[in-house]
Design a protein around this motif. Sequence first.
Motif, PDB file in Angstrom:
ATOM      1  N   ALA A  71      21.399  16.354  10.593  1.00 24.09           N
ATOM      2  CA  ALA A  71      21.816  15.989   9.245  1.00 24.09           C
ATOM      3  C   ALA A  71      23.254  16.394   8.965  1.00 24.09           C
ATOM      4  CB  ALA A  71      20.891  16.640   8.218  1.00 24.09           C
ATOM      5  N   ALA A  72      23.697  17.470   9.617  1.00 27.90           N
ATOM      6  CA  ALA A  72      25.040  17.966   9.333  1.00 27.90           C
ATOM      7  C   ALA A  72      26.094  17.292  10.203  1.00 27.90           C
ATOM      8  CB  ALA A  72      25.092  19.472   9.537  1.00 27.90           C
ATOM      9  N   LEU A 113      21.615  22.017  -0.891  1.00 30.76           N
ATOM     10  CA  LEU A 113      22.577  22.390   0.146  1.00 30.76           C
ATOM     11  C   LEU A 113      23.178  21.108   0.705  1.00 30.76           C
ATOM     12  CD1 LEU A 113      23.734  24.798   1.781  1.00 30.76           C
ATOM     13  CD2 LEU A 113      21.952  24.335   3.477  1.00 30.76           C
ATOM     14  N   LEU A 114      24.515  21.004   0.602  1.00 36.54           N
ATOM     15  CA  LEU A 114      25.213  19.806   1.042  1.00 36.54           C
ATOM     16  C   LEU A 114      26.219  20.152   2.128  1.00 36.54           C
ATOM     17  CD1 LEU A 114      26.051  18.187  -2.448  1.00 36.54           C
ATOM     18  CD2 LEU A 114      23.990  17.906  -1.073  1.00 36.54           C
ATOM     19  N   THR A 115      26.481  19.176   2.967  1.00 37.73           N
ATOM     20  CA  THR A 115      27.549  19.328   3.960  1.00 37.73           C
ATOM     21  C   THR A 115      28.429  18.097   3.910  1.00 37.73           C
ATOM     22  OG1 THR A 115      28.084  19.644   6.301  1.00 37.73           O
ATOM     23  CG2 THR A 115      26.153  18.323   5.784  1.00 37.73           C
ATOM     24  N   LEU A 116      29.737  18.328   4.155  1.00 32.48           N
ATOM     25  CA  LEU A 116      30.667  17.214   4.152  1.00 32.48           C
ATOM     26  C   LEU A 116      30.285  16.252   5.276  1.00 32.48           C
ATOM     27  CD1 LEU A 116      33.122  16.523   2.397  1.00 32.48           C
ATOM     28  CD2 LEU A 116      34.578  17.392   4.229  1.00 32.48           C
ATOM     29  N   ASP A 117      30.217  14.959   4.926  1.00 28.61           N
ATOM     30  CA  ASP A 117      29.731  13.991   5.909  1.00 28.61           C
ATOM     31  C   ASP A 117      30.668  13.899   7.120  1.00 28.61           C
ATOM     32  OD1 ASP A 117      27.965  11.831   6.776  1.00 28.61           O
ATOM     33  OD2 ASP A 117      29.683  10.542   6.370  1.00 28.61           O
ATOM     34  N   SER A 123       7.642  26.173   2.259  1.00 28.88           N
ATOM     35  CA  SER A 123       7.759  27.273   1.285  1.00 28.88           C
ATOM     36  C   SER A 123       8.640  26.900   0.099  1.00 28.88           C
ATOM     37  CB  SER A 123       8.302  28.540   1.963  1.00 28.88           C
ATOM     38  OG  SER A 123       7.447  28.933   3.015  1.00 28.88           O
ATOM     39  N   GLY A 124       8.451  25.712  -0.425  1.00 26.91           N
ATOM     40  CA  GLY A 124       9.198  25.301  -1.598  1.00 26.91           C
ATOM     41  C   GLY A 124      10.558  24.714  -1.295  1.00 26.91           C
ATOM     42  N   GLU A 125      10.967  24.775  -0.022  1.00 28.88           N
ATOM     43  CA  GLU A 125      12.255  24.197   0.359  1.00 28.88           C
ATOM     44  C   GLU A 125      12.007  22.868   1.054  1.00 28.88           C
ATOM     45  OE1 GLU A 125      15.990  24.936   3.417  1.00 28.88           O
ATOM     46  OE2 GLU A 125      14.407  26.423   3.229  1.00 28.88           O
ATOM     47  N   CYS A 126      12.858  21.910   0.734  1.00 28.15           N
ATOM     48  CA  CYS A 126      12.771  20.595   1.370  1.00 28.15           C
ATOM     49  C   CYS A 126      14.058  20.397   2.165  1.00 28.15           C
ATOM     50  CB  CYS A 126      12.615  19.524   0.293  1.00 28.15           C
ATOM     51  SG  CYS A 126      12.957  17.857   0.863  1.00 28.15           S
ATOM     52  N   TYR A 127      13.952  20.233   3.487  1.00 22.94           N
ATOM     53  CA  TYR A 127      15.155  20.073   4.303  1.00 22.94           C
ATOM     54  C   TYR A 127      15.082  18.774   5.088  1.00 22.94           C
ATOM     55  CZ  TYR A 127      12.456  21.626   8.367  1.00 22.94           C
ATOM     56  OH  TYR A 127      11.519  21.732   9.369  1.00 22.94           O
ATOM     57  N   PHE A 128      16.274  18.218   5.359  1.00 27.69           N
ATOM     58  CA  PHE A 128      16.388  16.939   6.052  1.00 27.69           C
ATOM     59  C   PHE A 128      16.784  17.181   7.503  1.00 27.69           C
ATOM     60  CE2 PHE A 128      16.730  15.842   1.667  1.00 27.69           C
ATOM     61  CZ  PHE A 128      16.179  14.576   1.558  1.00 27.69           C
ATOM     62  N   THR A 129      16.155  16.457   8.385  1.00 33.90           N
ATOM     63  CA  THR A 129      16.472  16.574   9.809  1.00 33.90           C
ATOM     64  C   THR A 129      17.405  15.458  10.271  1.00 33.90           C
ATOM     65  OG1 THR A 129      14.496  15.312  10.358  1.00 33.90           O
ATOM     66  CG2 THR A 129      14.282  17.711  10.282  1.00 33.90           C
ATOM     67  N   SER A 130      17.792  14.601   9.326  1.00 38.33           N
ATOM     68  CA  SER A 130      18.733  13.532   9.655  1.00 38.33           C
ATOM     69  C   SER A 130      19.467  13.143   8.378  1.00 38.33           C
ATOM     70  CB  SER A 130      18.011  12.322  10.252  1.00 38.33           C
ATOM     71  OG  SER A 130      17.090  11.795   9.309  1.00 38.33           O
ATOM     72  N   LYS A 157      33.152  14.739  -6.290  1.00 37.17           N
ATOM     73  CA  LYS A 157      34.600  14.966  -6.319  1.00 37.17           C
ATOM     74  C   LYS A 157      35.307  14.057  -5.310  1.00 37.17           C
ATOM     75  CE  LYS A 157      34.744  18.350  -9.356  1.00 37.17           C
ATOM     76  NZ  LYS A 157      35.526  18.278 -10.606  1.00 37.17           N
ATOM     77  N   ASN A 158      34.780  12.852  -5.230  1.00 41.06           N
ATOM     78  CA  ASN A 158      35.318  11.834  -4.322  1.00 41.06           C
ATOM     79  C   ASN A 158      35.177  12.211  -2.852  1.00 41.06           C
ATOM     80  OD1 ASN A 158      36.361   9.233  -4.279  1.00 41.06           O
ATOM     81  ND2 ASN A 158      38.437   9.956  -3.835  1.00 41.06           N
ATOM     82  N   GLN A 159      34.257  13.131  -2.561  1.00 43.07           N
ATOM     83  CA  GLN A 159      33.961  13.533  -1.191  1.00 43.07           C
ATOM     84  C   GLN A 159      32.514  13.154  -0.890  1.00 43.07           C
ATOM     85  OE1 GLN A 159      36.443  15.414   0.943  1.00 43.07           O
ATOM     86  NE2 GLN A 159      37.501  14.225  -0.628  1.00 43.07           N
ATOM     87  N   LEU A 160      32.292  12.599   0.306  1.00 40.88           N
ATOM     88  CA  LEU A 160      30.957  12.168   0.683  1.00 40.88           C
ATOM     89  C   LEU A 160      30.225  13.293   1.390  1.00 40.88           C
ATOM     90  CD1 LEU A 160      29.043   9.725   0.634  1.00 40.88           C
ATOM     91  CD2 LEU A 160      29.891   9.154   2.932  1.00 40.88           C
ATOM     92  N   PHE A 161      29.047  13.636   0.855  1.00 34.37           N
ATOM     93  CA  PHE A 161      28.232  14.716   1.408  1.00 34.37           C
ATOM     94  C   PHE A 161      26.881  14.161   1.883  1.00 34.37           C
ATOM     95  CE2 PHE A 161      31.176  17.032  -1.208  1.00 34.37           C
ATOM     96  CZ  PHE A 161      31.358  18.231  -0.552  1.00 34.37           C
ATOM     97  N   ASN A 162      26.299  14.895   2.828  1.00 30.69           N
ATOM     98  CA  ASN A 162      24.914  14.679   3.236  1.00 30.69           C
ATOM     99  C   ASN A 162      24.060  15.795   2.667  1.00 30.69           C
ATOM    100  OD1 ASN A 162      25.651  12.482   4.874  1.00 30.69           O
ATOM    101  ND2 ASN A 162      26.214  13.884   6.530  1.00 30.69           N
ATOM    102  N   VAL A 163      22.833  15.455   2.289  1.00 38.43           N
ATOM    103  CA  VAL A 163      21.910  16.459   1.768  1.00 38.43           C
ATOM    104  C   VAL A 163      21.230  17.147   2.946  1.00 38.43           C
ATOM    105  CG1 VAL A 163      19.884  16.886   0.348  1.00 38.43           C
ATOM    106  CG2 VAL A 163      21.537  15.143  -0.343  1.00 38.43           C
ATOM    107  N   LEU A 164      21.306  18.464   2.942  1.00 39.71           N
ATOM    108  CA  LEU A 164      20.616  19.245   3.962  1.00 39.71           C
ATOM    109  C   LEU A 164      19.299  19.805   3.442  1.00 39.71           C
ATOM    110  CD1 LEU A 164      23.616  21.237   5.511  1.00 39.71           C
ATOM    111  CD2 LEU A 164      22.642  19.047   6.217  1.00 39.71           C
TER     112      LEU A 164
END
Length: 748
Positions: free
Chosen positions: A665-666, A577-581, A546-553, A561-568
């Motif tokens: 992924a998170a 949507l990002l989460t702190l790695d 439905s127009g959203e692309c989500y990652f399962t890993s 901002k010098n913080q490493l994130f994973n794309v959700l």
Amino acid sequence: MGYFMVYFIYNKEGVSMRKNAKKGFTLIELLITIILLGIIGGIVIYNMSNISTTSKEKEYDNFIAKVKSAASVYADMYPAAFNELYISRAYIYITTGDLISNGLLKDDLVNPYTSERIGAEELIKASLDSTNGSVTFEYPLGEVKQEESLVALNDYVVYGEPYDCMRGIGSYELALSDEEGNLIDLSGIVNGVSNIEKYNFTCTMPEGFIDASKDLNATPTGEDMRTCGSESCSGLSTTVPGNYEIVYNWITEAGVKKQATRTLRVLAKAVPTFKMSAADYDFETTNNPSDDKFAKNTNGNLTCSNCDAQNFYQTKLTSKNNNTWDVLTYQPYVEGADTSTTSFRIRKRVNNPTPGNYVDVTDGFINDFNFTQQVDDGDKTYELTVKVTGHYNKNYTYQAVGYGRFKAELVVPEEYISATNMKNNNTVWSTNNTYLLDSDESGKQSPVGIQSYEFKLSNEDLDKSLGVEQSNLFNKVAKITQKPLTVLDGVSCIDSKSEYTYVYFRAKNNDGYVGAWVRYSAKLTNSVSKILEEYANNGGACKSVSGECYFTSKQVYIKLKNQLFNVLSRYKDNTVLLTLDKNTGVAVDPLSLRKGYAEQQTCDGLFYKHYDYYVANDAIMNEVKRWANAYFSNYKKILTPAIPGGTSTVATTYTSALFSKYQAAAVGKPEYWLLDQGSTKQIVYLDEPRKHGNESTTVYNAYFYYVSNMSVNAQYAGKSSYVKPIARFKDLYICSGDGTASNPYNAV
């Protein structure tokens, strides 16, 4: 006389007979009588024969007279047929058929001697009476002989060639024919006397021919020079084309004055031009090679089916596999000259970017009029100089020059352009791409040779006049020339969108001419959202719903901002949507367990249900505030509140269903466990327990908390509890990186 002699003998014998009358005829007398009778009979027959012969002669003379009389009448009827007797001929022939067909003779006229009717093919010779100039006729003829006459085919000379009217003698069909029909070589010598002298042979050149030897023998200069080489240019000449009459006079051996003419044709000056492979290509001509203003040779309407508005022929590759091209070619063409005795030279000059000097195309003058060559790319003037050799004087030559201005576009075929990036597909949005430009080994793409390429990134169509910065220039160093292009400048991190739909290429040849722009799909961008879009569009691990692309890993890493994130997730509104790695980095106290109750009104009264629920304690809230203020205070690109109690709209509610979707992924490995209740693992989020009354968490869905390395039955401790931020961002632009864990996208 015989009569009197006979008479005398007869009377003498008669006297003797009278003396012997009584005796009778003797034998002698009888013999004499017989002889006398024979003589008398012969005389009679002879006289009768003479009378008959005289009669036939008169009839025959009458027969001849009728033929000649008819011929005389015929001469009066057709005087023009006998004019040449007064000019150039000693006699001419007519036939008895001419007289019969004109009713001047009857076809039943009989020859008295042959007793045969007159034929229609018998010749009657007409000549002039030398005493009074009247036409006389001879008939019949014993042996028919031809008179001396001039044998002279019409002759020609090339433009401006010197000519002597006696020049063709003995070499080009100019001679006398004797009475036997044999040619008399006028250049021959018999007994020390030339035939020209013998027959007093002379000629007169027509008007218009002048002695130009002074000019021709001077040192030739200019493009239109005429020369006889090392020998002198003798004779009269003219540069005015047309047919001219040369008059010849001579005297035959019989003393008859003769005159004849031959036509001398002066050929027009050769007109050098070009034949093109495209019949509808309208090239331009000029008479002044130093003038850049060319006059079109048509009414100005372009008819070329493969040209642009500036009349540039579009060179195209029709098949790369077969190396088949649609190119414009030219071939030298000379109007008004014999190509077998004509040679040519081709030179060319660059008109763009600046007029240059003429350089050789052919190695001097050649004679191969099948010479065909591709038109150079760009705007060039071609000079065609032809050298025409004289017809008689092979050392005589003149030159004529023609010009053609041809325009052929230098186009890099789209089939020669390819691109490679991390997905080996040029249709994928990426921050950079390596473009490969192939070259034509046969030289048809650019006969001059490609020196370099220029490129331009754009989201719009480009016209031919668009300038290109030299920083966009890269040299052609091999058959395959490659160039990495990126939207990242590698120096600064600009917080603005840099995105290009197309990349344009154009080639520059060794003459400095740049061709037309060729558009190629680029899809270069620094937008995180656009790059993530390709993971769903090209079958990546990002699932599209439905127009959203989500990652399962964990696949795409972003440093922010010098913080490493994973794309959700990537949403259809281009937010991510990002989460702190890892985690916030500071351990927090364990959660507090509180008791709560729920009430429900029934028909039997009000019932209460007591249960346990978790809320974030002060330690967790303090860590959330510390981390958010340290990195994202006043950061306007975060959609969910960075600090609990913030006023930003909640972008999503982080529920157990979302955690199940994003868990790998998170969190990933090692597993991070959320606090559980008792010995049964239970995932608990900060927006739980289901809000009851005024008791609810003050932390929205931007965070959840977890315990590291905790078994299900283990006693938990505060040192193993951490905060895990999750937030939605908008307008993230990449400065560098490739999205891997070792080289994440650096975003602003």
